[in-house]
Design a protein around this motif. Structure first.
Motif, PDB file in Angstrom:
ATOM      1  N   GLN A 175      40.230  38.826  37.400  1.00 32.58           N
ATOM      2  CA  GLN A 175      40.004  39.921  38.429  1.00 32.58           C
ATOM      3  C   GLN A 175      40.631  39.328  39.721  1.00 32.58           C
ATOM      4  O   GLN A 175      41.564  40.169  40.238  1.00 32.58           O
ATOM      5  N   LYS A 176      40.640  38.231  40.302  1.00 36.58           N
ATOM      6  CA  LYS A 176      41.177  37.600  41.510  1.00 36.58           C
ATOM      7  C   LYS A 176      42.872  37.614  41.099  1.00 36.58           C
ATOM      8  O   LYS A 176      43.376  37.787  42.093  1.00 36.58           O
ATOM      9  N   VAL A 177      43.070  37.330  40.037  1.00 40.54           N
ATOM     10  CA  VAL A 177      44.679  37.267  39.815  1.00 40.54           C
ATOM     11  C   VAL A 177      45.311  38.498  39.766  1.00 40.54           C
ATOM     12  O   VAL A 177      46.331  38.505  40.611  1.00 40.54           O
ATOM     13  N   LEU A 178      44.436  39.648  39.104  1.00 43.14           N
ATOM     14  CA  LEU A 178      44.957  40.821  39.523  1.00 43.14           C
ATOM     15  C   LEU A 178      45.311  41.239  40.887  1.00 43.14           C
ATOM     16  O   LEU A 178      46.176  42.247  41.287  1.00 43.14           O
ATOM     17  N   GLU A 179      44.503  40.669  41.967  1.00 43.94           N
ATOM     18  CA  GLU A 179      44.692  41.217  43.548  1.00 43.94           C
ATOM     19  C   GLU A 179      46.223  40.914  43.857  1.00 43.94           C
ATOM     20  O   GLU A 179      46.685  41.470  44.718  1.00 43.94           O
ATOM     21  N   VAL A 180      46.516  39.826  43.227  1.00 46.13           N
ATOM     22  CA  VAL A 180      47.864  39.262  43.614  1.00 46.13           C
ATOM     23  C   VAL A 180      49.048  39.822  42.855  1.00 46.13           C
ATOM     24  O   VAL A 180      50.120  40.030  43.085  1.00 46.13           O
ATOM     25  N   GLY A 181      48.693  39.713  41.210  1.00 47.60           N
ATOM     26  CA  GLY A 181      49.682  40.312  40.314  1.00 47.60           C
ATOM     27  C   GLY A 181      50.090  39.413  39.534  1.00 47.60           C
ATOM     28  O   GLY A 181      50.324  38.175  39.925  1.00 47.60           O
ATOM     29  N   ALA A 182      50.328  39.883  38.185  1.00 45.70           N
ATOM     30  CA  ALA A 182      50.801  38.619  37.284  1.00 45.70           C
ATOM     31  C   ALA A 182      51.971  39.458  36.404  1.00 45.70           C
ATOM     32  O   ALA A 182      51.940  40.651  36.423  1.00 45.70           O
ATOM     33  N   TYR A 183      52.813  38.844  35.721  1.00 47.43           N
ATOM     34  CA  TYR A 183      53.703  39.511  35.024  1.00 47.43           C
ATOM     35  C   TYR A 183      53.004  39.788  33.803  1.00 47.43           C
ATOM     36  O   TYR A 183      53.382  41.092  33.329  1.00 47.43           O
ATOM     37  N   LEU A 184      52.171  38.968  32.940  1.00 48.46           N
ATOM     38  CA  LEU A 184      51.603  39.485  31.820  1.00 48.46           C
ATOM     39  C   LEU A 184      50.100  38.876  31.780  1.00 48.46           C
ATOM     40  O   LEU A 184      50.032  37.559  32.185  1.00 48.46           O
ATOM     41  N   ILE A 185      49.196  39.565  31.325  1.00 40.25           N
ATOM     42  CA  ILE A 185      47.772  39.368  31.126  1.00 40.25           C
ATOM     43  C   ILE A 185      47.431  39.813  29.723  1.00 40.25           C
ATOM     44  O   ILE A 185      47.903  40.497  28.966  1.00 40.25           O
ATOM     45  N   LYS A 186      46.715  38.855  29.112  1.00 43.34           N
ATOM     46  CA  LYS A 186      46.140  39.219  27.927  1.00 43.34           C
ATOM     47  C   LYS A 186      44.714  39.188  27.463  1.00 43.34           C
ATOM     48  O   LYS A 186      44.050  38.274  26.862  1.00 43.34           O
ATOM     49  N   PRO A 187      44.109  40.350  27.967  1.00 47.17           N
ATOM     50  CA  PRO A 187      42.482  40.442  27.862  1.00 47.17           C
ATOM     51  C   PRO A 187      42.302  41.108  26.293  1.00 47.17           C
ATOM     52  O   PRO A 187      43.118  41.618  25.659  1.00 47.17           O
ATOM     53  N   ASN A 188      41.134  40.676  25.666  1.00 41.16           N
ATOM     54  CA  ASN A 188      40.766  41.536  24.782  1.00 41.16           C
ATOM     55  C   ASN A 188      40.101  42.766  25.246  1.00 41.16           C
ATOM     56  O   ASN A 188      39.949  43.257  26.480  1.00 41.16           O
ATOM     57  N   VAL A 189      39.719  43.597  24.306  1.00 39.60           N
ATOM     58  CA  VAL A 189      39.187  45.040  24.496  1.00 39.60           C
ATOM     59  C   VAL A 189      38.121  44.844  25.711  1.00 39.60           C
ATOM     60  O   VAL A 189      37.891  45.882  26.550  1.00 39.60           O
TER      61      VAL A 189
END
Length: 311
Positions: A175-189
């Motif tokens: 969640q915290k990374v998303l506040e800054v932004g990433a190139y690629l994330i790999k969550p499951n459903v």
């Protein structure tokens, strides 16, 4: 002077994975185990191993403490992977994986990593900021006492260095990374549902959920693993669904890391996103064909990729 690497992987909480076989689990009795196999483990290290299997190269950065930490360094060196290790006071952890030959059930015992001091966690971040790779992969669990914002700090470093951050973690840390932004994330459903604040998602809602994260600047590419259904890659313009090939599963240990390794390697080779997700699924599926913590064999991954190319 260290040579420049296009890909750097980071493992803050690595482990030695010890795997064995036994026959029959009976409480209160000595369980006779076969001679154990030892593997260097932890998200980023596994990703580097996967890249190496495909003929690519990366630098793997990890923490290492005590005799187990020394053994970890030896095991990484044996894989011919270049590494930089940050010495810690607390010993590197061990995980234990045991297969009962009577039932073919696999038992996985994971231990938490020792805590990192402020100086040690700063040393990890300093090492990363000096490297400035094209792709930075941060993967795996965080040590006791490291804040949920640790990977967020890594994301800020990646942004400042113009590195493309590929992050494979979950919960508050993601969640915290998303506040800054990433190139690629790999969550499951399940993780994707949590990220957008809903109970659960159906297959047909995955694209819209991923688009919400992309629209907010959380990530440019969202890869959602759908377990036995395969995976989907979503960007602002692209939606690529890939079915998982039907293979005889022996162990799911390292399948997620193998998938990330396959995708990062393909990205570093400038392959199209259509190929990137197929390499990811091919490597992830190939990893399940091997026992214990061995990841995948290159020819299995290549064969599955060929099969998926037309899917």
């Amino acid at each position: 002077m260290m040579k420049n690497f296009d890909i750097v992987t980071l493992t803050v909480n690595p482990s030695i994975d010890k795997s064995t076989h036994f026959s029959g689990l009976i409480a209160e009795q000595k369980i006779r185990c076969q001679t154990p196999l030892f593997d260097a483990g932890g998200g980023g290290i596994n990703v580097s191993k996967a890249i190496s299997r495909l003929g690519g190269s990366s630098l793997t950065v990890f923490t290492s403490g005590g005799p187990v930490g020394e053994m970890l360094q030896d095991l990484v060196a044996k894989e011919n992977i270049e590494f930089e290790s940050i010495t810690t006071k607390s010993a590197t952890r061990e995980n234990f994986i045991a297969v009962d030959d009577h039932t073919n059930s696999q038992y996985r015992f994971g231990f938490t990593g020792g805590s990192l001091s402020e100086t040690e966690s700063k040393a990890v971040l300093d090492t990363i900021s000096n490297l400035k790779p094209k792709f930075l992969v941060a993967s795996g669990s965080l040590n006791e006492g490291l804040g949920d914002d640790f990977y967020q700090k890594v994301a800020q470093i990646a942004q400042a260095s113009h590195s493309k951050l590929i992050i494979d973690t979950s919960g508050a840390a993601l969640q915290k990374v998303l506040e800054v932004g990433a190139y690629l994330i790999k969550p499951n459903v399940g993780e994707l549902a949590k990220l957008i604040g809903v109970e659960r998602l159906e297959m047909e809602e995955v694209n819209e959920a991923a688009q919400k994260i992309i629209a907010k600047g959380g990530a440019e590419i969202v890869v959602v693993s759908l377990g036995p259904q395969g995976a989907v890659l979503v960007t602002k313009e692209v939606y690529e669904y890939v079915p998982a090939p039907n293979v005889a599963k022996k162990s799911t240990v390292g399948a997620g890391d193998s998938m990330v390794g396959g995708m990062v390697w393909a990205l570093s080779q400038n392959k199209s996103l259509k190929e990137v997700i197929r390499w990811g699924v091919a490597c992830g599926s190939a990893a399940t064909m091997n026992e214990g913590t061995q990841l995948f064999k290159e020819n299995d991954a290549k064969r599955l990729f060929e099969w998926l190319k037309n899917k």
